[in-house]
Design a protein around this motif. Sequence first.
Motif, short mmCIF file in Angstrom:
data_model
loop_
_atom_site.label_atom_id
_atom_site.label_comp_id
_atom_site.label_asym_id
_atom_site.label_seq_id
_atom_site.Cartn_x
_atom_site.Cartn_y
_atom_site.Cartn_z
N HIS A 174 42.47 15.31 25.54
CA HIS A 174 43.45 15.75 26.55
C HIS A 174 44.86 15.30 26.21
N GLY A 175 45.01 14.15 25.59
CA GLY A 175 46.35 13.64 25.31
C GLY A 175 46.30 12.51 24.33
N ASP A 176 47.41 11.78 24.27
CA ASP A 176 47.56 10.74 23.26
C ASP A 176 47.02 9.41 23.79
N ALA A 177 45.72 9.29 23.81
CA ALA A 177 45.11 8.05 24.29
C ALA A 177 43.89 7.72 23.47
N GLU A 178 43.61 6.42 23.34
CA GLU A 178 42.44 5.96 22.61
C GLU A 178 41.36 5.56 23.60
N LEU A 179 40.20 6.17 23.42
CA LEU A 179 39.10 5.92 24.34
C LEU A 179 38.59 4.48 24.26
N SER A 180 38.84 3.82 23.13
CA SER A 180 38.41 2.41 22.99
C SER A 180 39.15 1.51 23.97
N GLU A 181 40.24 2.03 24.56
CA GLU A 181 40.96 1.25 25.56
C GLU A 181 40.54 1.62 26.98
N GLY A 182 39.53 2.50 27.08
CA GLY A 182 39.04 2.91 28.40
C GLY A 182 37.86 2.05 28.84
N LEU A 183 37.28 2.46 29.95
CA LEU A 183 36.17 1.71 30.54
C LEU A 183 34.89 2.52 30.49
N ILE A 184 33.77 1.85 30.20
CA ILE A 184 32.46 2.50 30.26
C ILE A 184 32.03 2.55 31.72
N GLN A 185 31.62 3.73 32.17
CA GLN A 185 31.18 3.92 33.56
C GLN A 185 29.74 4.42 33.56
N ASP A 186 28.95 3.92 34.49
CA ASP A 186 27.57 4.38 34.69
C ASP A 186 26.71 4.25 33.43
N GLY A 187 27.12 3.41 32.48
CA GLY A 187 26.31 3.17 31.30
C GLY A 187 26.30 4.28 30.27
N CYS A 188 26.96 5.40 30.54
CA CYS A 188 26.92 6.48 29.55
C CYS A 188 28.20 7.30 29.49
N LEU A 189 29.21 6.93 30.27
CA LEU A 189 30.46 7.67 30.26
C LEU A 189 31.60 6.76 29.83
N ILE A 190 32.58 7.36 29.12
CA ILE A 190 33.81 6.62 28.82
C ILE A 190 34.94 7.27 29.62
N GLU A 191 35.68 6.42 30.32
CA GLU A 191 36.81 6.89 31.11
C GLU A 191 38.08 6.67 30.32
N CYS A 192 38.82 7.74 30.08
CA CYS A 192 40.07 7.66 29.33
C CYS A 192 41.07 6.79 30.09
N PRO A 193 41.77 5.89 29.37
CA PRO A 193 42.70 4.98 30.05
C PRO A 193 43.95 5.69 30.59
N LEU A 194 44.21 6.92 30.13
CA LEU A 194 45.49 7.55 30.51
C LEU A 194 45.39 8.36 31.81
N HIS A 195 44.47 9.32 31.88
CA HIS A 195 44.37 10.14 33.11
C HIS A 195 42.96 10.10 33.71
N GLU A 196 42.15 9.19 33.21
CA GLU A 196 40.82 8.94 33.79
C GLU A 196 39.83 10.10 33.69
N GLY A 197 40.08 11.00 32.73
CA GLY A 197 39.05 11.99 32.41
C GLY A 197 37.87 11.26 31.77
N MET A 198 36.70 11.91 31.74
CA MET A 198 35.52 11.23 31.20
C MET A 198 34.73 12.09 30.22
N PHE A 199 34.11 11.39 29.27
CA PHE A 199 33.22 12.00 28.28
C PHE A 199 31.90 11.26 28.30
N ASP A 200 30.84 12.00 27.99
CA ASP A 200 29.53 11.38 27.81
C ASP A 200 29.50 10.74 26.42
N ILE A 201 29.26 9.44 26.33
CA ILE A 201 29.31 8.76 25.03
C ILE A 201 28.13 9.13 24.14
N ARG A 202 27.07 9.71 24.72
CA ARG A 202 25.88 10.07 23.93
C ARG A 202 26.06 11.40 23.23
#
Length: 109
Positions: free
Chosen positions: A47-75
Amino acid sequence: SGAGWIAVAGYEEVPEDGTLASRMEDVSVCLYKVEGEIYATDNQCTHGDAELSEGLIQDGCLIECPLHEGMFDIRTGKAVSPPCTRDIRSYEAKVEGAVIYLRTSARAT
Ligand code: FES
């Protein structure tokens, strides 16, 4: 180890329920450890210029982007929450002798 596996980090370098930025050849990747299990995706948010490694893992399987809080399934790398709509790549991971190896694989989805 078979063809295509690339060492990217030590297993102990990734914090439990946390992330670690690393590189797989010229690609910036993010490693995740959840309940001892390692997952890996691209580190760059689609979505933009952000590193997911600086985000938070949610629900054990999602990564929340630190910039706009969009999420991806890490699996799977699938974009699961707006504003993210384009998937990130996920990588096959294995641990051998306390070293994490990744490879690009055609995922069966
Ligand atoms: Fe990741 Fe916008 S840059 S959600």
